[in-house]
Write a protein that holds these residues in place. Structure first.
Motif, PDB file in Angstrom:
ATOM      1  N   HIS A   9       6.854  -1.368  19.389  1.00  0.00           N
ATOM      2  CA  HIS A   9       5.739  -0.532  19.248  1.00  0.00           C
ATOM      3  C   HIS A   9       5.502  -0.159  17.812  1.00  0.00           C
ATOM      4  CE1 HIS A   9       2.897   2.712  20.054  1.00  0.00           C
ATOM      5  NE2 HIS A   9       3.774   3.549  19.581  1.00  0.00           N
ATOM      6  N   THR A  10       4.369  -0.094  17.427  1.00  0.00           N
ATOM      7  CA  THR A  10       3.944   0.179  16.114  1.00  0.00           C
ATOM      8  C   THR A  10       3.742   1.749  15.881  1.00  0.00           C
ATOM      9  OG1 THR A  10       2.980  -2.027  15.791  1.00  0.00           O
ATOM     10  CG2 THR A  10       2.353  -0.270  14.184  1.00  0.00           C
ATOM     11  N   GLU A  11       4.181   2.519  15.028  1.00  0.00           N
ATOM     12  CA  GLU A  11       3.953   3.713  14.913  1.00  0.00           C
ATOM     13  C   GLU A  11       3.445   3.983  13.727  1.00  0.00           C
ATOM     14  OE1 GLU A  11       6.463   8.199  14.708  1.00  0.00           O
ATOM     15  OE2 GLU A  11       7.281   6.286  15.217  1.00  0.00           O
ATOM     16  N   ILE A  12       2.087   4.576  13.505  1.00  0.00           N
ATOM     17  CA  ILE A  12       1.455   4.737  12.169  1.00  0.00           C
ATOM     18  C   ILE A  12       1.024   6.261  12.088  1.00  0.00           C
ATOM     19  CG2 ILE A  12      -0.826   4.256  10.905  1.00  0.00           C
ATOM     20  CD1 ILE A  12      -0.968   1.542  12.590  1.00  0.00           C
ATOM     21  N   LEU A  13       1.722   6.638  10.807  1.00  0.00           N
ATOM     22  CA  LEU A  13       1.597   7.937  10.480  1.00  0.00           C
ATOM     23  C   LEU A  13       0.201   8.055   9.660  1.00  0.00           C
ATOM     24  CD1 LEU A  13       5.107   8.847   9.548  1.00  0.00           C
ATOM     25  CD2 LEU A  13       3.809   9.582  11.498  1.00  0.00           C
ATOM     26  N   THR A  14      -0.969   8.770   9.872  1.00  0.00           N
ATOM     27  CA  THR A  14      -2.027   8.846   9.031  1.00  0.00           C
ATOM     28  C   THR A  14      -2.183  10.210   8.685  1.00  0.00           C
ATOM     29  OG1 THR A  14      -3.415   9.073  10.951  1.00  0.00           O
ATOM     30  CG2 THR A  14      -3.245   6.926  10.212  1.00  0.00           C
ATOM     31  N   TYR A  15      -3.030  10.113   7.279  1.00  0.00           N
ATOM     32  CA  TYR A  15      -3.676  11.438   6.695  1.00  0.00           C
ATOM     33  C   TYR A  15      -4.965  11.161   6.016  1.00  0.00           C
ATOM     34  CZ  TYR A  15      -4.200  15.980   4.385  1.00  0.00           C
ATOM     35  OH  TYR A  15      -4.856  17.072   4.051  1.00  0.00           O
ATOM     36  N   LYS A  16      -6.229  11.537   6.247  1.00  0.00           N
ATOM     37  CA  LYS A  16      -7.265  11.258   5.476  1.00  0.00           C
ATOM     38  C   LYS A  16      -7.241   9.577   5.555  1.00  0.00           C
ATOM     39  CE  LYS A  16      -7.878  15.415   3.181  1.00  0.00           C
ATOM     40  NZ  LYS A  16      -7.831  16.191   1.662  1.00  0.00           N
ATOM     41  N   LYS A  17      -7.299   9.120   4.261  1.00  0.00           N
ATOM     42  CA  LYS A  17      -7.560   7.660   4.351  1.00  0.00           C
ATOM     43  C   LYS A  17      -6.025   7.004   4.063  1.00  0.00           C
ATOM     44  CE  LYS A  17     -11.908   8.057   1.868  1.00  0.00           C
ATOM     45  NZ  LYS A  17     -12.840   7.666   0.544  1.00  0.00           N
ATOM     46  N   LEU A  18      -5.009   7.705   4.109  1.00  0.00           N
ATOM     47  CA  LEU A  18      -3.716   7.261   4.153  1.00  0.00           C
ATOM     48  C   LEU A  18      -2.903   6.818   5.480  1.00  0.00           C
ATOM     49  CD1 LEU A  18      -1.212   6.730   2.354  1.00  0.00           C
ATOM     50  CD2 LEU A  18      -0.607   9.227   2.743  1.00  0.00           C
TER      51      LEU A  18
ATOM     52  N   ASN B 178       6.701  -1.661  10.447  1.00  0.00           N
ATOM     53  CA  ASN B 178       6.841  -2.607   9.452  1.00  0.00           C
ATOM     54  C   ASN B 178       6.760  -2.431   8.135  1.00  0.00           C
ATOM     55  OD1 ASN B 178       4.212  -1.816   8.863  1.00  0.00           O
ATOM     56  ND2 ASN B 178       3.365  -3.814  10.054  1.00  0.00           N
ATOM     57  N   TYR B 179       7.098  -0.952   7.872  1.00  0.00           N
ATOM     58  CA  TYR B 179       7.137  -0.414   6.501  1.00  0.00           C
ATOM     59  C   TYR B 179       5.878  -0.938   5.559  1.00  0.00           C
ATOM     60  CZ  TYR B 179      11.370   1.592   8.208  1.00  0.00           C
ATOM     61  OH  TYR B 179      12.264   2.115   8.989  1.00  0.00           O
ATOM     62  N   GLU B 180       4.743  -0.812   5.974  1.00  0.00           N
ATOM     63  CA  GLU B 180       3.530  -0.985   5.132  1.00  0.00           C
ATOM     64  C   GLU B 180       2.824   0.240   5.065  1.00  0.00           C
ATOM     65  OE1 GLU B 180       2.760  -5.666   6.532  1.00  0.00           O
ATOM     66  OE2 GLU B 180       1.463  -4.187   7.363  1.00  0.00           O
ATOM     67  N   CYS B 181       2.237   0.339   4.010  1.00  0.00           N
ATOM     68  CA  CYS B 181       1.299   1.602   3.455  1.00  0.00           C
ATOM     69  C   CYS B 181       0.185   1.121   3.017  1.00  0.00           C
ATOM     70  CB  CYS B 181       1.965   2.426   2.207  1.00  0.00           C
ATOM     71  SG  CYS B 181       1.421   3.975   1.897  1.00  0.00           S
ATOM     72  N   SER B 182      -1.057   1.788   3.412  1.00  0.00           N
ATOM     73  CA  SER B 182      -2.329   1.452   2.746  1.00  0.00           C
ATOM     74  C   SER B 182      -3.006   2.606   2.352  1.00  0.00           C
ATOM     75  CB  SER B 182      -2.937   0.687   3.763  1.00  0.00           C
ATOM     76  OG  SER B 182      -3.246   1.205   5.029  1.00  0.00           O
ATOM     77  N   LEU B 183      -4.055   2.473   1.645  1.00  0.00           N
ATOM     78  CA  LEU B 183      -5.097   3.746   1.279  1.00  0.00           C
ATOM     79  C   LEU B 183      -6.159   2.990   1.176  1.00  0.00           C
ATOM     80  CD1 LEU B 183      -5.212   6.492   0.114  1.00  0.00           C
ATOM     81  CD2 LEU B 183      -5.071   5.556  -2.355  1.00  0.00           C
ATOM     82  N   ASP B 184      -6.949   3.810   2.291  1.00  0.00           N
ATOM     83  CA  ASP B 184      -8.496   3.195   2.476  1.00  0.00           C
ATOM     84  C   ASP B 184      -8.635   1.800   2.648  1.00  0.00           C
ATOM     85  OD1 ASP B 184     -11.358   3.601   2.786  1.00  0.00           O
ATOM     86  OD2 ASP B 184     -11.756   3.558   0.604  1.00  0.00           O
TER      87      ASP B 184
END
Length: 231
Positions: free
Chosen positions: A132-141, A147-153
């Motif tokens: 299962h993929t768990e994604i933490l988000t805040y605004k455009k983050l 999978n230890y990836e991070c993205s902004l916008d």
């Protein structure tokens, strides 16, 4: 798979001692007494962690750290000959994950190596499609904790394992203030001292730069003066 550790120190006794202790832990060790030799190894081998002395005869450890960070995110531990705060801050600013002051206890350094490698391997591991993929988000983050990836916008951000760990803690406790002591203890697993605040400050500054954030008008990481940070 055995981890590969790069050791660069022009003090033969120290480099040789580290090699013995690391090999006793079943690490593959690439040992060099100069930065130029190490650079050739860095290009050819898939290193998992680097231990760099600051005072090297050809290229100093700061410059070597900077060169590594242009292409790689694996942990870097700096060795400082004296307990000077500025050396530590410079190293962290250039992308180091930790520092150890000479003279040091070999077993303490080995413990730090293990801690950094645990974080790096966890950060680098790509899960199976079934997980299962768990994604933490805040605004455009967005931070993908599987999978230890991070993205902004929508654009990927390259974070070091330490930066990822700090950002994950802040996002998991979104809206809550995380004290400097709790943040340090959670990430580094060490006892917190007041001087450790500069370590956290440097990593927070790196994160803000990558998030295009500022301390004066924060969109993501907010400083709560005298206490800690929050998102």
């Amino acid at each position: 798979m055995r981890c590969k550790v790069l050791v660069v120190d022009d003090e033969y006794d120290i480099a040789d001692l580290l090699e013995v202790y690391l090999q006793n832990e079943d690490y593959i060790v690439y040992k060099f007494y100069s930065a130029v030799e190490a650079l050739d190894c860095i290009e050819k081998e898939e290193i998992d962690l680097a231990i760099l002395d600051i005072m090297l005869p050809d290229i100093n450890g700061f410059s070597l750290c900077q060169k590594i960070r242009k292409e790689h995110t694996y942990p870097i531990i700096m060795l400082t000959a004296k307990d000077e705060e500025m050396d530590k801050i410079i190293g962290l600013t250039l992308g180091a994950d930790d520092y150890v002051t000479k003279p040091f206890r070999p077993l303490e350094l080995i413990a730090r190596v293990k801690a950094q490698l645990r974080r790096y391997k966890k950060y680098s591991t790509i899960p199976s499609e079934q997980e299962h993929t768990e994604i933490l988000t805040y605004k455009k983050l967005a931070l993908n904790t599987k999978n230890y990836e991070c993205s902004l916008d929508g654009e990927p951000l390259s974070l070091t394992p330490t930066e990822f760990a700090i950002l994950r803690i802040l996002l998991e406790k979104q809206g809550m203030v995380i004290s400097l002591e709790d943040l340090f203890h959670t990430v580094w697993k060490d006892e917190y001292y007041s001087k450790n605040s500069s370590t956290i400050t440097v990593h927070i500054r790196h994160l803000r730069e990558k998030l295009k954030d500022t301390a004066e008008k924060p969109q993501y990481i907010k400083t709560i003066w005298g206490v800690g940070y929050k998102i």
